[in-house]
Design a protein around this motif. Structure first.
Motif, PDB file in Angstrom:
ATOM      1  N   VAL A 202       4.411  13.910  93.007  1.00 24.17           N
ATOM      2  CA  VAL A 202       4.462  14.880  94.097  1.00 24.17           C
ATOM      3  C   VAL A 202       4.894  16.203  93.472  1.00 24.17           C
ATOM      4  O   VAL A 202       5.987  16.289  92.894  1.00 24.17           O
ATOM      5  CB  VAL A 202       5.455  14.436  95.192  1.00 24.17           C
ATOM      6  N   ALA A 401       2.464  15.893 109.025  1.00 27.31           N
ATOM      7  CA  ALA A 401       1.806  17.043 108.423  1.00 27.31           C
ATOM      8  C   ALA A 401       2.762  18.222 108.506  1.00 27.31           C
ATOM      9  O   ALA A 401       3.634  18.257 109.373  1.00 27.31           O
ATOM     10  CB  ALA A 401       0.509  17.359 109.154  1.00 27.31           C
ATOM     11  N   GLY A 402       2.604  19.173 107.608  1.00 30.91           N
ATOM     12  CA  GLY A 402       3.464  20.351 107.640  1.00 30.91           C
ATOM     13  C   GLY A 402       3.569  20.968 106.275  1.00 30.91           C
ATOM     14  O   GLY A 402       3.109  20.386 105.276  1.00 30.91           O
ATOM     15  N   ILE A 405       5.084  18.793 103.484  1.00 31.69           N
ATOM     16  CA  ILE A 405       4.590  17.415 103.359  1.00 31.69           C
ATOM     17  C   ILE A 405       3.510  17.414 102.277  1.00 31.69           C
ATOM     18  O   ILE A 405       2.707  18.348 102.193  1.00 31.69           O
ATOM     19  CB  ILE A 405       3.993  16.929 104.697  1.00 31.69           C
ATOM     20  N   ALA A 406       3.493  16.354 101.464  1.00 34.35           N
ATOM     21  CA  ALA A 406       2.473  16.258 100.417  1.00 34.35           C
ATOM     22  C   ALA A 406       1.094  16.049 101.046  1.00 34.35           C
ATOM     23  O   ALA A 406       0.957  15.301 102.019  1.00 34.35           O
ATOM     24  CB  ALA A 406       2.789  15.108  99.470  1.00 34.35           C
ATOM     25  N   GLY A 407       0.104  16.718 100.490  1.00 33.17           N
ATOM     26  CA  GLY A 407      -1.270  16.566 100.958  1.00 33.17           C
ATOM     27  C   GLY A 407      -2.086  15.650 100.057  1.00 33.17           C
ATOM     28  O   GLY A 407      -3.224  15.297 100.370  1.00 33.17           O
ATOM     29  N   ARG A 408      -1.498  15.279  98.917  1.00 38.87           N
ATOM     30  CA  ARG A 408      -2.154  14.384  97.964  1.00 38.87           C
ATOM     31  C   ARG A 408      -1.128  14.057  96.877  1.00 38.87           C
ATOM     32  O   ARG A 408      -0.042  14.633  96.855  1.00 38.87           O
ATOM     33  CB  ARG A 408      -3.374  15.074  97.332  1.00 38.87           C
ATOM     34  N   TYR A 409      -1.460  13.112  96.001  1.00 43.59           N
ATOM     35  CA  TYR A 409      -0.688  12.938  94.775  1.00 43.59           C
ATOM     36  C   TYR A 409      -1.410  13.680  93.670  1.00 43.59           C
ATOM     37  O   TYR A 409      -2.638  13.851  93.717  1.00 43.59           O
ATOM     38  CB  TYR A 409      -0.541  11.458  94.419  1.00 43.59           C
ATOM     39  N   GLY A 422      -5.752  14.931 107.790  1.00 44.19           N
ATOM     40  CA  GLY A 422      -4.738  15.991 107.831  1.00 44.19           C
ATOM     41  C   GLY A 422      -3.303  15.512 107.835  1.00 44.19           C
ATOM     42  O   GLY A 422      -2.386  16.323 107.965  1.00 44.19           O
ATOM     43  N   TYR A 423      -3.086  14.213 107.726  1.00 43.90           N
ATOM     44  CA  TYR A 423      -1.721  13.680 107.771  1.00 43.90           C
ATOM     45  C   TYR A 423      -1.430  12.806 106.558  1.00 43.90           C
ATOM     46  O   TYR A 423      -2.338  12.157 106.026  1.00 43.90           O
ATOM     47  CB  TYR A 423      -1.520  12.827 109.037  1.00 43.90           C
ATOM     48  N   TRP A 424      -0.153  12.778 106.161  1.00 47.15           N
ATOM     49  CA  TRP A 424       0.287  11.772 105.210  1.00 47.15           C
ATOM     50  C   TRP A 424       0.679  10.534 106.000  1.00 47.15           C
ATOM     51  O   TRP A 424       1.502  10.615 106.920  1.00 47.15           O
ATOM     52  CB  TRP A 424       1.483  12.259 104.381  1.00 47.15           C
TER      53      TRP A 424
ATOM     54  N   THR B  10       1.053  19.887  95.121  1.00 41.81           N
ATOM     55  CA  THR B  10       0.363  18.912  95.977  1.00 41.81           C
ATOM     56  C   THR B  10       0.783  19.072  97.439  1.00 41.81           C
ATOM     57  O   THR B  10       0.360  18.289  98.288  1.00 41.81           O
ATOM     58  CB  THR B  10       0.665  17.467  95.520  1.00 41.81           C
ATOM     59  N   TYR B  15      -1.254  24.525 105.301  1.00 44.74           N
ATOM     60  CA  TYR B  15      -0.732  24.365 106.664  1.00 44.74           C
ATOM     61  C   TYR B  15      -0.146  25.699 107.097  1.00 44.74           C
ATOM     62  O   TYR B  15       0.794  26.203 106.489  1.00 44.74           O
ATOM     63  CB  TYR B  15       0.331  23.272 106.670  1.00 44.74           C
TER      64      TYR B  15
END
Lengths: 555, 555
Positions: A202, A401-402, A405-409, A422-424, B10, B15
């Motif tokens: 992350v 989401a926010g 917040i991570a959007g990917r690894y 759009g969410y983890w 990441t 957002y």
């Protein structure tokens, strides 16, 4: 969500959010504020202004070693003042502070170093054996910076090349012109250790930590009268970002160095001596603190204190004990490495629920993870991706989401499952009650899916374990032809103690509906465990796999 | 400042920060929280959830009228619940809420409407005469939305076409899918009325107000136990953004409608009845409040209250009076239309100064504008653009940069002078003391520049006016051959009262160095005033222009 662009604004929207903003502000506005830190020779003390000057020296030193924007610089250290300095100097130059978890296997730690392509590693003298153990796996590392109060020439190590942290600082200029780092650049990286597969990276952006710090400061009401003890390891999700919030607001900081839950006395004594008002950790650390406090003739006055408790649900006895003996409020909060971590916090019950609930009901509510903080979109979704009813009982997966917040690894292409729409998708199973309070009930994979409804295996285990004659309990879902899954409970009774199946069913009916109760309750000699002592549910499911399908087929 | 790009992160950096985040959070997490508002028939009450549903109807209605992202929608209203609804519905669709100041001339207001190319105007029934007076100058306006509790059909107006606010809401769907508005889009615009030239447009971005709201919440410790009275006009720098901070944190809100400082009784009664803990305004509103409170037999308990005071230095008697009679803390804060406005705030003296200063010295310090908030870079610069000494006496121009500071005026090419080198140059003259506290001493144009040092004309006027026998005083800088400028004081004594020049010099020496004292003190019958009652320094300077050059030339 559709995206819309409106009229141009005249605000300085290009002004970047980054960690340099915090420390420059603190050094300029609270230069005299104190920072206390552990040294082998006793407590050290300096000020924000002095820390800032050392950070500027450090930034110059890193640049002179060739550290460039975007490079990853690893840190292997306890909660020290040098670790703190690195947390501003490394990202301040545009590089990334790689958090190196000294508790994971050297194999995994080597993987983290390889995957991140770490270029330098800063290591505390006491942790040299770990650095030495992984160095051979990290041929790309250009050098090791040893942190110690002793001259580096006196320190024996197989690492090479080696630089002394203090020597680097002494040789570097004290003025450094902090650049404006793009807010979407990574400031730090933490690799999360899941139960399966390799650690996943992350990479937090400057923007991420800026917004998170401000939000944590707002929700905990952190200000320059506060004194914060940095308990959560700084290699563990940047110590939940707490010290950044404190720098932002000019609070006093304490870096206690190494400590253990087994030898908690010095940590509590430090809290009393320095009149700590902010601290954070898991119940595993607060519980022994409370045990020690119970032994004290003069109970400490922590009546201004907000102690943030995470990881697992804080026991009621612990929350009440702290409140009654010291005045401190234990505040349950929720998050994960992927969420920086602050997502929900249970501080100050809402006026509407406080007015309605009895004191006991209020305590019970305070065990929940709390209300989502502003800026994070927290939803509990069913298997079709729809919001579950906010009735406090319907279970779904907690998705977030926010901006923090991570959007990917990082560089982990197989992670789409966790990041979609759009969410983890956290893998945590939870409920939201009509008042908006979030509760984590289980890991999704351990939830029992019965006839379209979900049953928390953890809640049921805890309920069974609450019987005075029960030593251990495990609840798993077994395949069922008609209901998809149905619960099985395994129970270990205490030696020479009696419990009947009816006793347990009666106990469970206090908290569960009749249809949720286990189809079978079996008394066993022991519960299978994993190597780290957790219940091995896979083994149990494998062993009892056909129990309910067989039964159904035979009907 | 050099700009640097590092390693990709990441985090969900895409957002967007915008106003929709706040209201969705509040409606979801604090749906039951109360909002109280003035109506001609008495106080109205509804909840965040209800307000949110009306906002969604309103957003649908605006879109059905053809309002598109980027359009400017004007609002002419007091502090009402409808004004509040518009503050989320308009920017929520991607359009811009144009703040229409009902106190400026219809000529200037017409200019604001023309310059912003406003497309619709929402107007409270009580303000129809103003809308009617400017409508002819705004041919581009597509319609007027009249806000009233009466049916629009009963309302006589020359405006056309006219829509009823409540009728539009009644006809609109209650569900609205808020888009994600780009954070750099303008959410609202406020035109600042300088003393010279036409009003200039500040267009605040969504990002701007998001960060500002979070920062204000953190510094004032706003939470869901708070109850905020929205006193500062919502057409005046979005009421200092206070209500946004409250929505963010789930606090109770009160919109008092129209009120005046002359009839303050109902406002104070409302504060007492609703147990207000947060309010804001200028001393011009807090002073009459205090006068009224002095007359009450039962003093109200405002011991949890933080009342934010801006515009001018709060009188010590006012701060102490509120504290002693009600427990409320009057908090001096600093900002401007160009700064959203929060830049500095004087809440909770720093521990280091509290420990050092006597109670009287602490009160004196609380009169200053306070410490800069995190996120804003505040500097006091001399004429060469260098930081002045932070000695509390050296005067320079207050310059600011940060995410909620304006970087330009909208479509006003002649504004480069105010926006240069990355800072907004406020035109305020100020000092920073060794503890970091900012004090505004004057407007730069009124500061007396003598021999490379600056003298505050306002400080000197206040000091002279502090003499019990002085009725009025003015201090200006006159051209001086050797020292560039030197002070002249004009003094009006009270009828039948005696003051000598020596008395005044002695008085001034308590606060000023000898070299700062006026070269001449002249007793006059009256001080020239402008049409709004301010001292007309231009006239004075014109009249006495040659006084000191003449003297020097004759030496």
């Amino acid at each position: 969500m559709r995206r819309v662009t409106g009229h141009p604004a005249t605000s300085m929207d290009d002004y970047q959010l980054n960690t340099t903003t915090f420390i420059r502000h603190a050094a300029r506005t609270y230069p005299e504020q104190e920072i206390v830190y552990y040294t082998p020779a006793g407590l050290g003390r300096y000020t924000y202004a002095q820390a800032h000057r050392r950070m500027m020296r450090l930034a110059n030193a890193l640049e002179s070693l060739g550290v460039a924007p975007g490079d990853r610089v690893g840190v292997l250290d306890w909660n020290s003042h040098r670790h703190f300095e690195l947390y501003f100097a490394i990202p301040g130059t545009g590089a990334v502070l790689l958090q190196m978890n000294l508790r994971i296997s050297t194999d995994d730690l080597s993987y983290v170093g390889q995957h991140s392509e770490v270029s330098y590693i800063c290591v505390d003298e006491s942790l040299l054996p770990i650095a030495e153990a992984i160095a051979g796996n990290l041929p790309q590392v250009k050098g090791f910076i040893v942190m110690s109060d002793r001259p580096v020439s006196e320190i024996a190590t197989t690492l090479s090349p080696v630089y002394g942290y203090e020597e680097l600082l002494a040789d570097a200029p004290e003025e450094y012109n902090w650049p404006m780092v793009d807010e979407t650049s990574a400031y730090s990286a933490c690799y999360t250790s899941g139960t399966t597969g390799r650690p996943k990276g992350v990479y937090y952006s400057h923007r991420n930590i800026h917004l998170h710090s401000l939000t944590m400061a707002a929700y905990l009401g952190i200000n320059s009268d506060d004194c914060a003890l940095v308990i959560v390891p700084m290699f563990h999700g940047q110590s939940w970002g707490l010290f950044y919030s404190c720098v932002m607001m000019g609070a006093k900081l304490i870096f206690p160095g190494r400590y253990t839950a087994e030898e908690i006395t010095p940590l509590v004594d430090l809290m009393i001596a320095e009149q700590v008002t902010i601290a954070h950790g898991a119940p595993a650390i607060f519980q022994p603190m409370l045990h020690y406090i119970r032994t004290l003739d003069d109970k400490p006055d922590f009546s201004r204190a907000r102690f943030l408790s995470g990881a697992t649900e804080p026991p009621l006895s612990m929350m009440r004990g702290f409140q009654e003996l010291t005045g401190a409020e234990i505040i349950h909060a929720y998050g994960a490495t992927e969420t920086t971590p602050l997502v929900a916090v249970n501080y100050r019950l809402k006026p509407s629920v406080r007015d309605r609930l009895t004191p006991d009901e209020q305590w019970d509510l305070k065990r929940k993870q709390g209300l989502p903080v502003t800026g994070v979109d927290v939803r509990v979704l069913d298997e079709d991706g729809q919001d579950v009813n906010h009735d406090g009982t319907t279970v779904g997966e907690i998705c977030m989401a926010g901006p923090w917040i991570a959007g990917r690894y990082h560089d982990a292409p197989a992670s789409e499952e966790a990041f979609r729409d759009g969410y983890w998708h956290s893998g945590d199973a939870g409920t939201i009650d009509p008042d908006g309070y979030l509760k984590v009930v289980d890991r999704i994979k351990d939830v029992i899916k019965s006839g379209g409804e979900w049953i928390s295996s953890i809640d049921m285990e805890n309920a069974i374990a609450g019987h005075p004659n029960v030593l251990d309990a495990a609840v798993v879902g077994l395949p069922h032809d008609k209901w998809q899954e149905r619960p099985l409970a395994l129970v270990v009774t205490k030696e020479d103690a009696q419990v009947t199946e009816d006793d347990l069913r009666e106990l469970l009916l206090e908290r569960f509906a009749r249809w949720q109760l286990p189809d079978e309750i079996r008394f066993v000699a022991e519960i299978p465990k994993t190597s780290v002592g957790k219940t091995n549910k896979k083994t149990i499911v494998a062993e009892y796999h056909g129990l309910y399908t067989q039964g159904t087929l035979n009907e």
